[in-house]
Design an enzyme around this catalytic site. Structure first.
Site, PDB file in Angstrom:
ATOM      1  N   LYS A 110      17.403  16.632  23.491  1.00  0.00           N
ATOM      2  CA  LYS A 110      16.732  16.295  22.234  1.00  0.00           C
ATOM      3  C   LYS A 110      15.407  15.618  22.596  1.00  0.00           C
ATOM      4  O   LYS A 110      15.375  14.733  23.452  1.00  0.00           O
ATOM      5  CB  LYS A 110      17.624  15.335  21.446  1.00  0.00           C
TER       6      LYS A 110
ATOM      7  N   ARG B 225      25.438   6.366  11.008  1.00  0.00           N
ATOM      8  CA  ARG B 225      24.688   5.209  10.522  1.00  0.00           C
ATOM      9  C   ARG B 225      25.233   4.693   9.209  1.00  0.00           C
ATOM     10  O   ARG B 225      24.676   3.774   8.628  1.00  0.00           O
ATOM     11  CB  ARG B 225      23.216   5.589  10.301  1.00  0.00           C
TER      12      ARG B 225
ATOM     13  N   GLU C 191      24.413  17.902  11.984  1.00  0.00           N
ATOM     14  CA  GLU C 191      24.492  16.599  12.662  1.00  0.00           C
ATOM     15  C   GLU C 191      24.654  15.505  11.616  1.00  0.00           C
ATOM     16  O   GLU C 191      23.781  15.307  10.780  1.00  0.00           O
ATOM     17  CB  GLU C 191      23.220  16.357  13.489  1.00  0.00           C
TER      18      GLU C 191
END
Ligand code: 3PG
Length: 214
Positions: free
Chosen positions: A134, A51, A47
Site C-alpha cells: 500500500k 476505527r 476494506e
C-alpha cells in the site's frame, strides 16, 4: 498462479478490481447491504477500517455476503490481527509495516497489504517477502509521480495507492505499470452509508469498476 506467499495472496486480491473501497462503518446493521451494493457494482474487494466500534461485527456480516473478499484496514497491532481473523477478514491492510505486525499476520495466516512510501520502506518490506504494498498516504507522498520514480529502481514492486485518491486522479495512478489498484473512500463515503444510499453507492462502484478500461 496459485498464491504461495502472503504477498501473492494480496496481489491476487488487488488484481480483482481497480478500486478497493475503504469503509468506515458506524452501524454494523448496514454492513450487509453495503457489501451487496459494492459487490453488485463490480467491486468485490472491500476494506473495513478498524476505527469504529462496529468494525469487527461489520466484517463478520460482510464476510457472509457471497462474491466478496473483506479485509480489515488500519490494522496496527497483533491483537487486531487475531480479532480481524476471528471476525472473518480474509486479508489485512496496514498504513505501514513493522516486523511485529508482519509476524502476527503470518502466524494468523492473514495475508497482509503493508504500507510503504520511501525506497527504504519498500526495501524493508521486500526483505520480509512483500512486493505488493500500500502506498500511503498517496497524495501527500508525491502521488503518481513518486510511484513512477520508484518503478525505475524497484520495478518488481507493485502498489495500491491510498489516501487522497479521487475519481479525477485515479486514472493517473491506474495508468502506471506498478499500480495494481487504488484504495479510496470516495465510492462509499460516510454520509452515503449513513443515509443508506445503496443505489448511489452501487452506481459509483460500477463507474469505479470500469476505470481501468478508460
Ligand atoms: C483512509 O485512511 O481512510 C484511506 O486512506 C482513505 O483515504 P481517502 O478518504 O483519502 O480515500
Amino acid at each position: 498462479m496459485i498464491p504461495q506467499t502472503q504477498s501473492e495472496h494480496t496481489r491476487a486480491l488487488c488484481s480483482l478490481a481497480p478500486v478497493i473501497p475503504v469503509l468506515v462503518i458506524d452501524d454494523a446493521a448496514q454492513a450487509g447491504k453495503l457489501a451487496e451494493s459494492l459487490i453488485s457494482g463490480g467491486l468485490p474487494v472491500l476494506e473495513v477500517t478498524l476505527r469504529t466500534e462496529a468494525a469487527l461485527e461489520a466484517i463478520s456480516a460482510m464476510a457472509r455476503v457471497a462474491g466478496g473478499h473483506v479485509g480489515a484496514g488500519t490494522v496496527l497491532t497483533p491483537e487486531q490481527v487475531y480479532r480481524a481473523k476471528d471476525a472473518g477478514a480474509s486479508f489485512a491492510v496496514a498504513p505501514g509495516a513493522t516486523e511485529t505486525l508482519i509476524r502476527a499476520c503470518e502466524d494468523a495466516s492473514l495475508p497482509l497489504l503493508p504500507g510503504a512510501v520511501t525506497a527504504s520502506e519498500v526495501m524493508q518490506a521486500n526483505e520480509f517477502g512483500y512486493d505488493m504494498l500500500k502506498f500511503f498516504p498517496a497524495s501527500t507522498s508525491g502521488g503518481a509521480a513518486a510511484l513512477k520514480a520508484l518503478a525505475a529502481p524497484l520495478p518488481h514492486v507493485s502498489f495500491c495507492p491510498t489516501g487522497g485518491v479521487t475519481p479525477e486522479n485515479a486514472g493517473n495512478y491506474l495508468s502506471l505499470p506498478n499500480v495494481v489498484c487504488v484504495g479510496s473512500s470516495w465510492v462509499a463515503p460516510g454520509n452515503a452509508v449513513a443515509n443508506g444510499d445503496w443505489a448511489g453507492i452501487e452506481a459509483r462502484a460500477r463507474e469505479a469498476s470500469q476505470l481501468r478500461n478508460r
